[in-house]
Each structure stands twice: as C-alpha cells, then as structure tokens.
Design a protein around this motif. Structure first.
Motif: not given
Length: 241
Positions: A208-234
């Motif tokens: 199960q841990a390996l089959s669910q790994l995708w979420l712990f790659i996609v979600a943190p990266v998506a959040g980090a990219i959004l944070a970088a975009v927001v920070w660059k704007a402000i």
C-alpha cells in the motif's frame, strides 16, 4: 567562494539521510512503542524529531547547498528562480538516494529485534491514507493536506531566506514550521510534504505504501510550485532612486 557540485550533492544526500533516519526512525522505532515502561514519543515527539532534524541540518549544510533535503523545496526554489535546472536535478537525485539509504538503515535496525520484526503495511514510517491507515482519511483530504501544508512550508522558506527575511533565524523558522505541519498532518497522512521522505520508506515497505506514493509526490510539488508563484508575485522589489 564557489562550492563544488559534488559537495552540494553529498550535503543534500547526508541531510536527507538524516531527516529520514531521525524523523521516520522516531515514528517507526519509538513512536508508539513502550520503552522502559514509559509511553512512546507520540504525536508531539515525532513532530519535534522532524522539525529539529531540519533545524540541525539547516545550520550544518545550509552554507553548502541551502539544505533543501526535499525535492518539492528544490522544485519550488527552481520556479522562484533561485537555482539552476542542472543543480536542481542533482539535488533531487541526491535527496532520493539519501532518503533510500536512511530508510535502509532504519529497516536494518528494526530487523535487529531479537524477537523478530514483521514490517506490515506502511512500514518504516511510510505515508498513506484510506482504510487501515491511522484515522482513515480519504484521498481528497490527504491530497489537500499535503498540497496546502507544502505551500505553507515553501512560502516560509522563500520568505525567510529572501533579502527581506532574517537569514540568521531562517533555520529555526523553517524547522518550527515543519514541526507545526506534523502536528496537523500526522493523523491524516503521517505527514510528507517531501517526496524523498516518502520515497525511501515506501520503496522498502512496498504494498500500500508504494501504491500510494504518487500522492506524496504530486501534492507537495503542486503546493510548492504554487507557493513559488505567489511569493514571486508579492516579493518586495528593489526600488531604484
């Protein structure tokens, strides 16, 4: 002073190795165990272990590599324009290798119990969600938790290490932010906000841990990219007089 690429690679490898060994080790070895008749570390203890790991390595290797020890952080820093694509790729490889080595050492330690050790699902401090995992949160809640908290984590990193931030206190601010993140997310996903931290344990745990790994790659990266975009704007811009 120019720092060699090999030095950055080794620094990120060692830092991520330590994060996984200390953080996941606290969860897997002592998190719910009974030690000498006393209770295990519990939620607060595990959160402190992860937070202090970041503080320690921020001051140990921050001057060499910036102490990303997290692919989501590296990608966010790349989007913010603070690192080259070449260095980012090198950092991510180092982080994944370091995390796998940390998980391997943890697996070896756990296997040394004289009474024997059965790994089971989500072993070695692996992240997860759904039926059978801790409080059994759904996929949507797990994804939102990881994305939002990764956003906050990267935003704090970019802000505290910027020209308007307090660089001398950055390590403490970032470490305490990770501690707070764990206090919220451990009951939901075990807390990742770090694809490497999830990768090492999941690869060895399988199932199960390996089959669910995708979420712990996609979600943190998506959040980090959004944070970088927001920070660059402000981000405050320098004024030319």
């Amino acid at each position: 002073m120019e720092i060699k690429t090999s030095s950055k690679f080794i620094a990120e490898l060692i830092g991520t190795f330590g994060l996984v060994l200390f953080g996941c080790g606290a969860a897997a070895v002592a998190g719910g165990a009974t030690l000498a008749g006393t209770a295990g570390l519990g939620l607060l203890g595990i959160s402190v272990a992860f937070g202090l790991s970041v503080v320690v390595f921020a001051y140990a290797i921050g001057g060499i590599s910036g102490c990303h020890i997290n692919p989501a952080v590296t990608i966010g820093v790349l989007v913010a324009g603070r690192i080259s694509a070449k260095d980012a790729a090198i950092y991510i490889v180092a982080q994944l290798v370091g995390a796998l080595l940390g998980a391997f050492v943890l697996q070896t330690l756990l296997s040394g119990q004289l009474a024997g050790f059965t790994a089971g699902e989500w072993a070695y401090g692996s992240n997860g969600w759904g039926e059978g995992y801790q409080n059994e949160y759904g996929t949507g809640a797990a994804f939102l938790t990881e994305a939002v908290l990764a956003f906050i984590f990267l935003f704090v990193i970019l802000a505290t290490t910027s020209k308007v931030g307090n660089a001398t206190m950055a390590g403490l601010a970032i470490g305490f932010t990770l501690l707070l993140i764990h206090l919220v997310a451990i009951p939901i996903t075990g807390t990742s906000v770090n694809p490497a931290r999830s990768f090492g344990p999941a690869l060895l745990a399988g199932g199960q841990a390996l089959s669910q790994l995708w979420l712990f790659i996609v979600a943190p990266v998506a959040g980090a990219i959004l944070a970088a975009v927001v920070w660059k704007a402000i981000e405050p811009k320098e004024t030319v007089y």
